[in-house]
Design a protein around this motif. Structure first.
Motif, PDB file in Angstrom:
ATOM      1  N   PHE A 168     -62.335   3.767  84.057  1.00 17.98           N
ATOM      2  CA  PHE A 168     -62.876   2.410  84.165  1.00 17.98           C
ATOM      3  C   PHE A 168     -62.396   1.751  85.462  1.00 17.98           C
ATOM      4  O   PHE A 168     -63.182   1.187  86.217  1.00 17.98           O
ATOM      5  CB  PHE A 168     -62.435   1.586  82.945  1.00 17.98           C
ATOM      6  CG  PHE A 168     -62.988   0.196  82.898  1.00 17.98           C
ATOM      7  CD1 PHE A 168     -64.249  -0.049  82.371  1.00 17.98           C
ATOM      8  CD2 PHE A 168     -62.252  -0.884  83.366  1.00 17.98           C
ATOM      9  CE1 PHE A 168     -64.761  -1.344  82.317  1.00 17.98           C
ATOM     10  CE2 PHE A 168     -62.762  -2.176  83.314  1.00 17.98           C
ATOM     11  CZ  PHE A 168     -64.016  -2.401  82.786  1.00 17.98           C
ATOM     12  N   LEU A 172     -64.710   0.744  88.629  1.00 21.42           N
ATOM     13  CA  LEU A 172     -64.760  -0.666  89.005  1.00 21.42           C
ATOM     14  C   LEU A 172     -64.491  -0.827  90.495  1.00 21.42           C
ATOM     15  O   LEU A 172     -65.177  -1.595  91.197  1.00 21.42           O
ATOM     16  CB  LEU A 172     -63.733  -1.445  88.172  1.00 21.42           C
ATOM     17  CG  LEU A 172     -63.668  -2.949  88.389  1.00 21.42           C
ATOM     18  CD1 LEU A 172     -65.007  -3.606  88.062  1.00 21.42           C
ATOM     19  CD2 LEU A 172     -62.568  -3.564  87.531  1.00 21.42           C
ATOM     20  N   LEU A 186     -71.935   2.051  85.799  1.00 19.72           N
ATOM     21  CA  LEU A 186     -72.084   1.564  84.418  1.00 19.72           C
ATOM     22  C   LEU A 186     -72.375   2.713  83.463  1.00 19.72           C
ATOM     23  O   LEU A 186     -71.806   2.777  82.370  1.00 19.72           O
ATOM     24  CB  LEU A 186     -73.233   0.558  84.335  1.00 19.72           C
ATOM     25  CG  LEU A 186     -72.904  -0.887  84.704  1.00 19.72           C
ATOM     26  CD1 LEU A 186     -74.181  -1.720  84.723  1.00 19.72           C
ATOM     27  CD2 LEU A 186     -71.912  -1.466  83.720  1.00 19.72           C
ATOM     28  N   ILE A 189     -69.258   4.675  82.852  1.00 22.44           N
ATOM     29  CA  ILE A 189     -68.344   3.932  81.966  1.00 22.44           C
ATOM     30  C   ILE A 189     -68.794   4.088  80.515  1.00 22.44           C
ATOM     31  O   ILE A 189     -67.987   4.347  79.617  1.00 22.44           O
ATOM     32  CB  ILE A 189     -68.281   2.440  82.378  1.00 22.44           C
ATOM     33  CG1 ILE A 189     -67.466   2.300  83.668  1.00 22.44           C
ATOM     34  CG2 ILE A 189     -67.669   1.585  81.260  1.00 22.44           C
ATOM     35  CD1 ILE A 189     -67.506   0.911  84.288  1.00 22.44           C
ATOM     36  N   LEU A 190     -70.090   3.968  80.298  1.00 24.45           N
ATOM     37  CA  LEU A 190     -70.599   4.128  78.926  1.00 24.45           C
ATOM     38  C   LEU A 190     -70.318   5.532  78.406  1.00 24.45           C
ATOM     39  O   LEU A 190     -69.904   5.708  77.255  1.00 24.45           O
ATOM     40  CB  LEU A 190     -72.103   3.829  78.871  1.00 24.45           C
ATOM     41  CG  LEU A 190     -72.489   2.362  79.115  1.00 24.45           C
ATOM     42  CD1 LEU A 190     -73.998   2.191  79.025  1.00 24.45           C
ATOM     43  CD2 LEU A 190     -71.786   1.425  78.133  1.00 24.45           C
TER      44      LEU A 190
END
Lengths: 226, 226
Positions: A168, A172, A186, A189-190
């Motif tokens: 994460f 980021l 994204l 991350i999912l």
């Protein structure tokens, strides 16, 4: 219409229940593996296979619930056998959701492949490997009634959590530096969250096994087998 | 040490099991409500309450499993009663995970409050309202054995899914336009996923209720009550 068979011996049906749980575990594992392989090798056909192939696992889910329910209803098992059946009901739910996670990963991977790649996937493949080993060991512990192996699964949950946090943070950083990576970031991350949840399900299964093997019986079991 | 009481009447214990499920449902609902309220009203103290207060729900989780197991072991229930107990075991797992989602929301909300806010939270409060109503209705359907109400819960899952997708797209747009919103946007996306999962758990519960009420019995129940 279901064909009526004579009631089979309890231990035979219980063995069948365990075998179906293992078959379902194997299917769930394969599906996770295909989803991760499809992501790593950038293979949309492999991902499509995951998206389209959830019928066998759904069928097993219904079948295992039915088997467990039938065992409870027809044999009124006690103590250790009862714990195995109750655990099988729970493990069944967990494995079905692992199958759902494979679908979620394949969907996110599909969207990811349509975007410019962020980086060579960071530690996601390593995270997938840990989650899958946890699942495999949990099922192995179920077969062998191995509490130590089940305990070792519980410990690894933190490891997975650490990878999730680290991934994460790294993503980021990329997203903040280069907004063109936001969408792909994204999705990754999912995916890391879905892998973490597979670890959670493996942990649930390991906890169920510890209950099966080590629960203290409040009273002596009456043997109600035919 | 548990104090041994004489074996109570089966229906009384079954009633107790249902009452504990409802108590747990109420707790889970309250915790989700507090997490969402803490986010909306930007109240870190309220969020801390959620983070620190998971002991009662964890105790109920263990207690309900114990009650269900005891009912299975001591009374060998059949047919409809057996379905209620098996459903209670599953609903218990789902409610425990709803409690976990409340913690996840409170954690993400905490991180969110430390960042510059994105926008007035988009449709997240609406999504939370739908998820909570689904949960409440699912538990209501359990008490009333109301298949229609349970069916209405299943239908609303798509609504929640649509909100999740819409919120994701809106946040992505903000993040792409203004990278300073990336971190806050990520937290809101995670919260919308946790809310979606609460809806999934409500859906699982509703499915269990439909099984309890409408499953065809393979054979007539023997009455094994004391």
């Amino acid at each position: 219409m279901e064909k009526r068979e004579p009631v089979r011996h309890f231990q035979e049906e219980l063995g069948q229940l365990k075998a179906r749980i293992l078959a379902m575990g194997g299917l769930a594992e394969d599906r996770v593996q295909s989803a991760v392989d499809g992501l790593v090798s950038r293979d949309p056909v492999r991902l499509d296979g995951v998206l389209k192939g959830d019928e066998p696992i759904n069928q097993l889910h219904v079948e295992i619930d039915g088997l467990a329910f039938r065992l409870l209803a027809l044999h009124q098992p006690m103590a250790s056998d009862l714990r195995v059946i109750v655990a099988a009901l729970k493990i069944n739910s967990d494995l079905e959701r692992v199958g759902d996670m494979a679908v979620n990963i394949a969907e996110a991977a599909h969207r990811y492949l349509a975007l410019p790649p962020v980086k060579p996937l960071l530690d996601l493949p390593r995270m997938a490997e840990i989650a899958q080993t946890m699942l495999r060991d949990a099922l192995d512990a179920f077969v062998k009634r191995d509490v130590d192996l089940a305990q070792s699964v519980l410990v690894r949950d933190d490891l997975l959590d650490n990878y999730k946090t680290q991934i994460f943070r790294e993503l980021l950083t990329y997203m903040l530096q280069d907004p063109t990576t936001i969408e792909a970031g994204l999705e990754l991350i999912l995916i890391s969250r879905h892998l973490e949840r597979i670890g959670d399900h493996a942990t649930n299964i390991a906890e169920d096994i510890i209950f099966v093997v080590s629960a203290k019986d409040v009273r002596h079991a009456q043997n109600l087998e035919p």
